[in-house]
Design an enzyme around this catalytic site. Structure first.
Site, mmCIF file in Angstrom:
data_model
loop_
_atom_site.group_PDB
_atom_site.id
_atom_site.type_symbol
_atom_site.label_atom_id
_atom_site.label_comp_id
_atom_site.label_asym_id
_atom_site.label_seq_id
_atom_site.Cartn_x
_atom_site.Cartn_y
_atom_site.Cartn_z
ATOM 1 N N ARG A 124 0.814 -1.230 0.000
ATOM 2 C CA ARG A 124 0.000 0.000 0.000
ATOM 3 C C ARG A 124 0.840 1.270 0.000
ATOM 4 N NH1 ARG A 124 -2.538 -3.469 3.372
ATOM 5 N NH2 ARG A 124 -4.451 -4.372 2.516
ATOM 6 N N LYS A 146 3.105 11.777 -10.272
ATOM 7 C CA LYS A 146 2.333 10.864 -11.115
ATOM 8 C C LYS A 146 3.186 9.636 -11.408
ATOM 9 C CE LYS A 146 -0.746 13.865 -13.763
ATOM 10 N NZ LYS A 146 -1.070 14.329 -15.126
ATOM 11 N N GLU A 188 9.808 20.588 -22.801
ATOM 12 C CA GLU A 188 8.984 20.741 -21.585
ATOM 13 C C GLU A 188 9.345 22.047 -20.859
ATOM 14 O OE1 GLU A 188 6.446 18.848 -21.226
ATOM 15 O OE2 GLU A 188 7.054 17.296 -22.641
ATOM 16 N N GLU A 239 -4.816 17.230 -10.392
ATOM 17 C CA GLU A 239 -5.215 17.696 -11.734
ATOM 18 C C GLU A 239 -6.732 17.848 -11.867
ATOM 19 O OE1 GLU A 239 -2.818 16.126 -15.037
ATOM 20 O OE2 GLU A 239 -4.504 16.462 -16.346
ATOM 21 N N ARG A 243 -3.571 22.172 -12.983
ATOM 22 C CA ARG A 243 -2.481 21.274 -13.424
ATOM 23 C C ARG A 243 -2.685 20.842 -14.879
ATOM 24 N NH1 ARG A 243 0.375 16.230 -10.101
ATOM 25 N NH2 ARG A 243 1.860 15.735 -11.750
ATOM 26 N N ASN A 247 -0.737 20.196 -19.806
ATOM 27 C CA ASN A 247 -0.970 19.415 -21.033
ATOM 28 C C ASN A 247 -0.837 20.271 -22.289
ATOM 29 O OD1 ASN A 247 -1.568 17.088 -19.575
ATOM 30 N ND2 ASN A 247 -3.692 17.732 -19.268
ATOM 31 N N HIS A 250 0.244 18.955 -25.591
ATOM 32 C CA HIS A 250 0.340 17.498 -25.477
ATOM 33 C C HIS A 250 -0.816 16.750 -26.128
ATOM 34 C CE1 HIS A 250 3.677 18.447 -22.929
ATOM 35 N NE2 HIS A 250 3.944 17.169 -22.729
ATOM 36 N N HIS A 254 0.490 14.012 -28.431
ATOM 37 C CA HIS A 254 0.207 12.575 -28.226
ATOM 38 C C HIS A 254 -0.482 11.992 -29.449
ATOM 39 C CE1 HIS A 254 0.300 13.138 -23.582
ATOM 40 N NE2 HIS A 254 1.484 12.869 -24.070
ATOM 41 N N HIS A 267 9.130 12.216 -28.836
ATOM 42 C CA HIS A 267 8.063 12.799 -28.013
ATOM 43 C C HIS A 267 8.148 14.327 -28.028
ATOM 44 C CE1 HIS A 267 5.312 13.400 -24.673
ATOM 45 N NE2 HIS A 267 6.249 14.115 -24.066
HETATM 46 N N1 NAD Z 1 5.041 11.096 -14.349
HETATM 47 C C1 NAD Z 1 4.952 12.163 -15.095
HETATM 48 O O1 NAD Z 1 4.438 13.217 -14.672
HETATM 49 C C2 NAD Z 1 5.499 12.126 -16.492
HETATM 50 C C3 NAD Z 1 5.654 13.326 -17.201
HETATM 51 C C4 NAD Z 1 6.243 13.262 -18.463
HETATM 52 C C5 NAD Z 1 6.640 12.042 -18.998
HETATM 53 N N2 NAD Z 1 6.447 10.895 -18.265
HETATM 54 C C6 NAD Z 1 6.889 9.605 -18.792
HETATM 55 O O2 NAD Z 1 8.303 9.670 -18.939
HETATM 56 C C7 NAD Z 1 8.707 8.776 -19.957
HETATM 57 C C8 NAD Z 1 9.688 9.483 -20.864
HETATM 58 O O3 NAD Z 1 10.804 9.830 -20.087
HETATM 59 P P1 NAD Z 1 12.190 10.257 -20.752
HETATM 60 O O4 NAD Z 1 11.957 11.273 -21.769
HETATM 61 O O5 NAD Z 1 13.105 10.546 -19.635
HETATM 62 O O6 NAD Z 1 12.618 8.977 -21.563
HETATM 63 P P2 NAD Z 1 13.266 7.567 -21.168
HETATM 64 O O7 NAD Z 1 13.155 7.239 -19.758
HETATM 65 O O8 NAD Z 1 12.687 6.616 -22.176
HETATM 66 O O9 NAD Z 1 14.789 7.798 -21.547
HETATM 67 C C9 NAD Z 1 15.127 8.109 -22.881
HETATM 68 C C10 NAD Z 1 16.386 7.350 -23.316
HETATM 69 O O10 NAD Z 1 17.511 7.957 -22.713
HETATM 70 C C11 NAD Z 1 18.329 6.971 -22.071
HETATM 71 N N3 NAD Z 1 18.966 7.670 -20.968
HETATM 72 C C12 NAD Z 1 18.433 8.022 -19.773
HETATM 73 N N4 NAD Z 1 19.302 8.777 -19.099
HETATM 74 C C13 NAD Z 1 20.411 8.884 -19.860
HETATM 75 C C14 NAD Z 1 21.665 9.531 -19.700
HETATM 76 N N5 NAD Z 1 21.928 10.275 -18.622
HETATM 77 N N6 NAD Z 1 22.593 9.389 -20.671
HETATM 78 C C15 NAD Z 1 22.316 8.670 -21.802
HETATM 79 N N7 NAD Z 1 21.154 8.060 -22.022
HETATM 80 C C16 NAD Z 1 20.209 8.170 -21.057
HETATM 81 C C17 NAD Z 1 17.378 5.882 -21.707
HETATM 82 O O11 NAD Z 1 18.053 4.647 -21.565
HETATM 83 C C18 NAD Z 1 16.420 5.897 -22.902
HETATM 84 O O12 NAD Z 1 16.973 5.147 -23.961
HETATM 85 C C19 NAD Z 1 7.442 8.314 -20.664
HETATM 86 O O13 NAD Z 1 7.148 7.018 -20.256
HETATM 87 C C20 NAD Z 1 6.378 9.275 -20.167
HETATM 88 O O14 NAD Z 1 5.095 8.701 -20.121
HETATM 89 C C21 NAD Z 1 5.902 10.940 -17.040
#
Ligand code: NAD
Length: 362
Positions: A124, A146, A188, A239, A243, A247, A250, A254, A267
Site C-alpha cells: 500500500r 504521477k 517541456e 489535476e 495542473r 498538457n 500534449h 500525443h 516525443h
Molecule cells: N510522471 C509524469 O508526470 C510524467 C511526465 C512526463 C513524462 N512521463 C513519462 O516519462 C517517460 C519518458 O521519459 P524520458 O523522456 O526521460 O525517456 P526515457 O526514460 O525513455 O529515456 C530516454 C532514453 O535515454 C536513455 N537515458 C536516460 N538517461 C540517460 C543519460 N543520462 N545518458 C544517456 N542516455 C540516457 C534511456 O536509456 C532511454 O533510452 C514516458 O514514459 C512518459 O510517459 C511521465
C-alpha cells in the site's frame, strides 16, 4: 562545479519533500530524508545508466552495509507494463522489502514512472526517491508524483499519485544524454516558459543548444523549471483544474505520436509541433500578439525542436485526439494561451481552424 546548488521545497497534499539540484553531490544527498533510516533499499536502475555511469551508482548509491539491492531495468517504454512490474514486486518480496524500506529509481521518465508505480502499490505504498537522469525527467516526470504503467490500449492508464520522499537531480548524468533527449527535455522547459515561467523563457532565449548544456546553466534551468511545475502541483495535486495547463501542446503531440505508431517522431518533436500549432491558432484567434507568437517560434527554431520533416496524416491525428483520455464529452478541448503566461483551460477550437493550421504548418 560540485555540490547542491538549488533546493526546492515542495508541499503537495500531505507530502512535503525536497528537490535537490546540483552536480556531484550524492554523498550529501544520501544523508538526507528517509534514506539513512531505511531498513532495506531497492535500487531500480536503468541498465543503460548502469552501463554509462556504473562508477556513480556502485560507489555512491549501493551502500556497503548490505541494506541495498540492485534491480536493473531495460528502460524501453514497452517495459513500463503491469507484467514487468509484477516481476519487480516479486523480487521486493524475495529481498524482504518491508514498510520501513524505500525504493530509489535511477533513470529517465520510464524508470521513474515504473519505480514510482511499484513503490506506490507495494504494501500500500512505501517511499520512493527519484534520481532522474534525463532532462525531461528532471524538469517534468520526477516532479508531481504521477506514477503509471501502460496497457496495450494506451499509455499511463494504470497508475496513482505517489509523491516522492526526495528528488536528486544531478546534472552530471546529462553529460551522456544524446541531443534528441536534451531537446525532449527542452520542449517541456519551453512549455513551462510559455505557461508563465518567464525566467526559463529568458534563459532559453539567451542560450543555444551548446551553451545550455554547460552544467551551471543546466542547474539553473532544471531548478527553474522544476520549481515552476511544483508550484502548479502544489496548487492542484490531483489535476482537477490548473495542473491540466501542463498538457499544453500534449493533446496534439500525443495524437501525432500515436497516429505514427510511436515511430519516426520523438516525443519532444511531437509536443513542439503541438505547441507550434497552438501558438498559431492562439495568434489567429487574437489571444496572442504577433510578437508573442514570434518569441515562441524563435525558441522552437533556435533549438531545432520540430522534426525535420513531418508526414502527418491529419485526419488520423484528429481521430486520435478524440480518443485522448484528457478530453471529455466527445469534443476536443484544448489548453490555449490568452497571452504568454496566461493559460486558458478547456477551450474549444473550431475543427476547420485546427485543420487549416495543421495543413499549413505541417
Ligand atoms: N510522471 C509524469 O508526470 C510524467 C511526465 C512526463 C513524462 N512521463 C513519462 O516519462 C517517460 C519518458 O521519459 P524520458 O523522456 O526521460 O525517456 P526515457 O526514460 O525513455 O529515456 C530516454 C532514453 O535515454 C536513455 N537515458 C536516460 N538517461 C540517460 C543519460 N543520462 N545518458 C544517456 N542516455 C540516457 C534511456 O536509456 C532511454 O533510452 C514516458 O514514459 C512518459 O510517459 C511521465
Amino acid at each position: 562545479m560540485a555540490g547542491i546548488i538549488h533546493i526546492i521545497g515542495v508541499t503537495a497534499g500531505p507530502a512535503c519533500y525536497e528537490i535537490l539540484v546540483g552536480s556531484d553531490f550524492f554523498s550529501e544527498a544520501l544523508r538526507r530524508s528517509v534514506i539513512p533510516s531505511a531498513e532495506r533499499i531497492a535500487l531500480i536502475v536503468s541498465s543503460r545508466i548502469y552501463e554509462l555511469h556504473r562508477r556513480i551508482i556502485s560507489q555512491e548509491l549501493e551502500d556497503r552495509e548490505g541494506r541495498s539491492f540492485l534491480l536493473l531495468m531495460e528502460d524501453r517504454e514497452e517495459n513500463k507494463s503491469y507484467a514487468y512490474a509484477e516481476r519487480f514486486l516479486e523480487r521486493f518480496i524475495a529481498e524482504k522489502l518491508n514498510r520501513r524500506s524505500i525504493v530509489i529509481g535511477v533513470g529517465g521518465g520510464v524508470v521513474g514512472d515504473f519505480a514510482g508505480f511499484c513503490s506506490g502499490i507495494y504494501m500500500r505504498g512505501i517511499p520512493i526517491v527519484h534520481v532522474p537522469t534525463t532532462l525531461l525527467a528532471m524538469v517534468d516526470s520526477s516532479v508531481g508524483g504521477k506514477a503509471a504503467v501502460n496497457l496495450s490500449v494506451g499509455k499511463n492508464i494504470v497508475g496513482l499519485f505517489h509523491q516522492p520522499a526526495l528528488v536528486i537531480s544531478d546534472v552530471r548524468f546529462l553529460r551522456s544524454l544524446p541531443d534528441v533527449e536534451v531537446r525532449n527535455g527542452l520542449t517541456e522547459c519551453f512549455k513551462h516558459g510559455l505557461l508563465g515561467d518567464f525566467g526559463t523563457l529568458e534563459l532559453l532565449e539567451s542560450n543555444d543548444l551548446q551553451s545550455i548544456k554547460r552544467e551551471s546553466v543546466l542547474c539553473d534551468l532544471v531548478a527553474m523549471s522544476a520549481r515552476f511545475k511544483s508550484g502548479i502541483v502544489e496548487k492542484d495535486e490531483k489535476e482537477t483544474g490548473l495542473r491540466a495547463a501542463l498538457n499544453f501542446g500534449h493533446t496534439i503531440g500525443h495524437a501525432i505520436e500515436s497516429s505514427a505508431g510511436y515511430r519516426g517522431v520523438a516525443h519532444g518533436q511531437a509536443v513542439a509541433t503541438g505547441i507550434k500549432i497552438k501558438v498559431e491558432i492562439s495568434r489567429r484567434m487574437g489571444l496572442l500578439t504577433a510578437a508573442e507568437a514570434g518569441r515562441a517560434e524563435g525558441i522552437i527554431r533556435r533549438y531545432g525542436l520540430l522534426p525535420e520533416k513531418l508526414d502527418m496524416d491529419i485526419e488520423k491525428v484528429i481521430r486520435h485526439m478524440e480518443y485522448d483520455k484528457k478530453n471529455f464529452g466527445g469534443t476536443v478541448n484544448f489548453v490555449m494561451l490568452n497571452g504568454l503566461g496566461n493559460p486558458r483551460l478547456n477551450q474549444g477550437i473550431s475543427p476547420d481552424l485546427l485543420k487549416e493550421v495543421m495543413v499549413e504548418l505541417c
